[in-house]
Design a protein around this motif. Structure first.
Motif, PDB file in Angstrom:
ATOM      1  N   LEU A 176       0.840  -1.198   0.000  1.00 53.14           N
ATOM      2  CA  LEU A 176       0.000   0.000   0.000  1.00 53.14           C
ATOM      3  C   LEU A 176       0.874   1.247   0.000  1.00 53.14           C
ATOM      4  O   LEU A 176       0.571   2.227  -0.690  1.00 53.14           O
ATOM      5  N   ASN A 180       0.736   4.038  -2.893  1.00 54.16           N
ATOM      6  CA  ASN A 180       0.500   5.428  -2.499  1.00 54.16           C
ATOM      7  C   ASN A 180       1.577   6.350  -3.063  1.00 54.16           C
ATOM      8  O   ASN A 180       1.289   7.437  -3.575  1.00 54.16           O
ATOM      9  N   THR A 181       2.822   5.901  -3.000  1.00 48.66           N
ATOM     10  CA  THR A 181       3.921   6.701  -3.543  1.00 48.66           C
ATOM     11  C   THR A 181       3.773   6.873  -5.048  1.00 48.66           C
ATOM     12  O   THR A 181       3.939   7.988  -5.581  1.00 48.66           O
ATOM     13  N   GLY A 185       1.243  10.145  -3.440  1.00 49.13           N
ATOM     14  CA  GLY A 185       1.053  10.410  -2.027  1.00 49.13           C
ATOM     15  C   GLY A 185       2.348  10.311  -1.233  1.00 49.13           C
ATOM     16  O   GLY A 185       3.420  10.023  -1.783  1.00 49.13           O
ATOM     17  N   ASP A 189       0.286  11.361   3.889  1.00 49.87           N
ATOM     18  CA  ASP A 189      -0.958  11.559   3.143  1.00 49.87           C
ATOM     19  C   ASP A 189      -1.233  10.309   2.316  1.00 49.87           C
ATOM     20  O   ASP A 189      -0.704  10.133   1.221  1.00 49.87           O
ATOM     21  N   LEU A 190      -2.075   9.427   2.856  1.00 47.72           N
ATOM     22  CA  LEU A 190      -2.377   8.153   2.199  1.00 47.72           C
ATOM     23  C   LEU A 190      -3.565   8.233   1.248  1.00 47.72           C
ATOM     24  O   LEU A 190      -3.925   7.240   0.614  1.00 47.72           O
ATOM     25  N   THR A 191      -4.152   9.398   1.133  1.00 46.44           N
ATOM     26  CA  THR A 191      -5.364   9.541   0.316  1.00 46.44           C
ATOM     27  C   THR A 191      -5.167   9.081  -1.126  1.00 46.44           C
ATOM     28  O   THR A 191      -6.016   8.337  -1.655  1.00 46.44           O
ATOM     29  N   GLY A 193      -3.186   6.838  -2.405  1.00 49.21           N
ATOM     30  CA  GLY A 193      -3.096   5.383  -2.458  1.00 49.21           C
ATOM     31  C   GLY A 193      -4.420   4.714  -2.166  1.00 49.21           C
ATOM     32  O   GLY A 193      -4.787   3.731  -2.815  1.00 49.21           O
ATOM     33  N   ILE A 194      -5.141   5.230  -1.180  1.00 49.06           N
ATOM     34  CA  ILE A 194      -6.449   4.672  -0.840  1.00 49.06           C
ATOM     35  C   ILE A 194      -7.414   4.827  -2.010  1.00 49.06           C
ATOM     36  O   ILE A 194      -8.154   3.891  -2.360  1.00 49.06           O
ATOM     37  N   LYS A 196      -6.611   5.134  -5.148  1.00 46.67           N
ATOM     38  CA  LYS A 196      -6.146   4.268  -6.226  1.00 46.67           C
ATOM     39  C   LYS A 196      -6.569   2.824  -5.967  1.00 46.67           C
ATOM     40  O   LYS A 196      -7.084   2.142  -6.868  1.00 46.67           O
ATOM     41  N   LEU A 334      -1.386   2.802   7.903  1.00 48.75           N
ATOM     42  CA  LEU A 334      -1.340   1.969   6.704  1.00 48.75           C
ATOM     43  C   LEU A 334      -2.164   0.696   6.889  1.00 48.75           C
ATOM     44  O   LEU A 334      -2.914   0.289   5.993  1.00 48.75           O
ATOM     45  N   TRP A 338      -5.412  -0.316   4.824  1.00 50.01           N
ATOM     46  CA  TRP A 338      -5.384  -1.555   4.018  1.00 50.01           C
ATOM     47  C   TRP A 338      -6.530  -2.486   4.410  1.00 50.01           C
ATOM     48  O   TRP A 338      -7.153  -3.121   3.551  1.00 50.01           O
TER      49      TRP A 338
END
Length: 345
Positions: A176, A180-181, A185, A189-191, A193-194, A196, A334, A338
């Motif tokens: 994840l 995210n990267t 992201g 800031d995981l937004t 990746g989430i 996606k 994370l 996930w």
């Protein structure tokens, strides 16, 4: 005099029995499935034959093993534990693993320095026992054009047939983080990746390699994020499976050996560590699991060398190992993200 002699003899028998009992067996937590089978045939059975010490294996995923060690901290049951990178650092921070003494495990002298994981005080808390890589694994009969990018997991043709690691599996959280990267992201800031991942339709999220392999075997999954070692294992069994390193790079990590803090069998535990890192055992694991040896100067046949995570001509230095310190600092967020993705929430 006769009575004293008998008492002394009895005391010696009791003492000897106590020593024998202390090293009669070791409780070991390690992987299940093909990984556990390989460790058994390459390490545990030969160790038993050489030392007379029985290995009582408890198959377990790394995160589950850590939970057990934390729960048993005041009265440990497990003596030696194999856990993946990332979880290993959590075990260190939880203070559930003991310092490994090189004087009690002289085989450590032959292990690459970067595979001797140390605390800030300089104590070795874990020893690498083989490097692996997570990339794209796919069915070659149904996917005739080899994938080249992590983005291929979002191909509409594979919707509902993608296999991914869960948050329980050691590669789930870093996967994840990777997505995210790539989506722009950061760990703060995981937004991206989430969002996606919310567009990816998965067939299953696996806690163990055996579950993932079963999903590919039954045809439930066509493609997924999985270990190169597992792709080779399935291909060798006759399944139409292949592995590719995505153009963005594969995720690399390693399996590590730990001695549990508070074990009553410290000497025998060191014996097992020392035995596991010997060139013969490292070479056996390389052939069985296609893991890159952390032990130096291991002779490998050409076909085995070609399957190493760093390629036939590479070295450990060519691997891109996850930044576990950074990932672990954000692991709770994370993991929560996930789990929500996997549950569809």
């Amino acid at each position: 005099m006769h009575i004293s002699t008998k008492l002394m003899a009895s005391a010696a028998i009791i003492s000897t029995a106590g020593m024998a009992q202390a090293t009669e067996s070791l409780n070991v937590s390690a992987y299940g499935g093909s990984w556990g089978d390989a460790l058994t045939s390459c390490v545990f059975k030969p160790f038993e034959a050489e030392t007379g010490i029985s290995v009582l294996l408890e198959p377990s995923a790394s995160t589950v093993t850590l939970s057990k060690l934390q729960a048993q901290a005041s009265a440990p049951v497990i003596d030696v534990a194999w856990m993946d990178g990332g979880v290993s650092e959590l075990a260190r921070d939880s203070d559930v693993v003991a310092a490994i003494d090189p004087a009690m495990a002289p085989g450590l002298a032959g292990v690459a320095e970067q595979a001797k994981y140390k605390t800030d005080a300089g104590d070795i808390y874990a020893v690498g026992n083989g490097y692996f890589a997570i990339g794209l694994v796919y069915n070659t009969e149904e996917i005739t054009t080899p994938p080249t990018s992590w983005e291929d997991l979002w191909n509409p043709d594979y919707a509902g047939r993608v296999i991914l690691p869960s948050a329980v599996h050691s590669s789930g959280v870093p996967f994840l983080a990777l997505v995210n990267t790539l989506a722009g992201g950061t760990l703060d800031d995981l937004t991206p990746g989430i969002e996606k991942m919310s567009t990816l339709k998965a067939a299953l999220f696996f806690d163990s390699s055996g579950v993932a392999n079963s999903g590919f075997q039954t045809g439930e999954g066509l493609i997924g994020a999985h270990a190169a070692t597992q792709a080779f294992t399935m291909a060798d069994s006759g399944l139409p499976m292949a592995y590719v390193i995505p153009k963005e790079g594969a995720m690399a990590s390693d399996i590590r050996i730990h001695i549990v803090k508070g074990t009553d069998d410290l000497e025998a535990s060191h014996q097992l560590v020392d035995f596991a890192v010997q060139p013969a055992q490292a070479g056996c694991l390389a052939a069985a699991l296609q893991v890159g040896p952390a032990t130096q100067d291991v002779d490998m046949p050409g076909d085995v060398a070609a399957r190493m995570p760093w390629g036939p001509d590479g070295t450990i230095a060519d691997l891109s190992v996850s930044d576990w310190t950074a990932i672990n600092a954000h692991r709770d967020a994370l993991t929560d993200a996930w789990n929500r993705i996997a549950s569809g929430n």
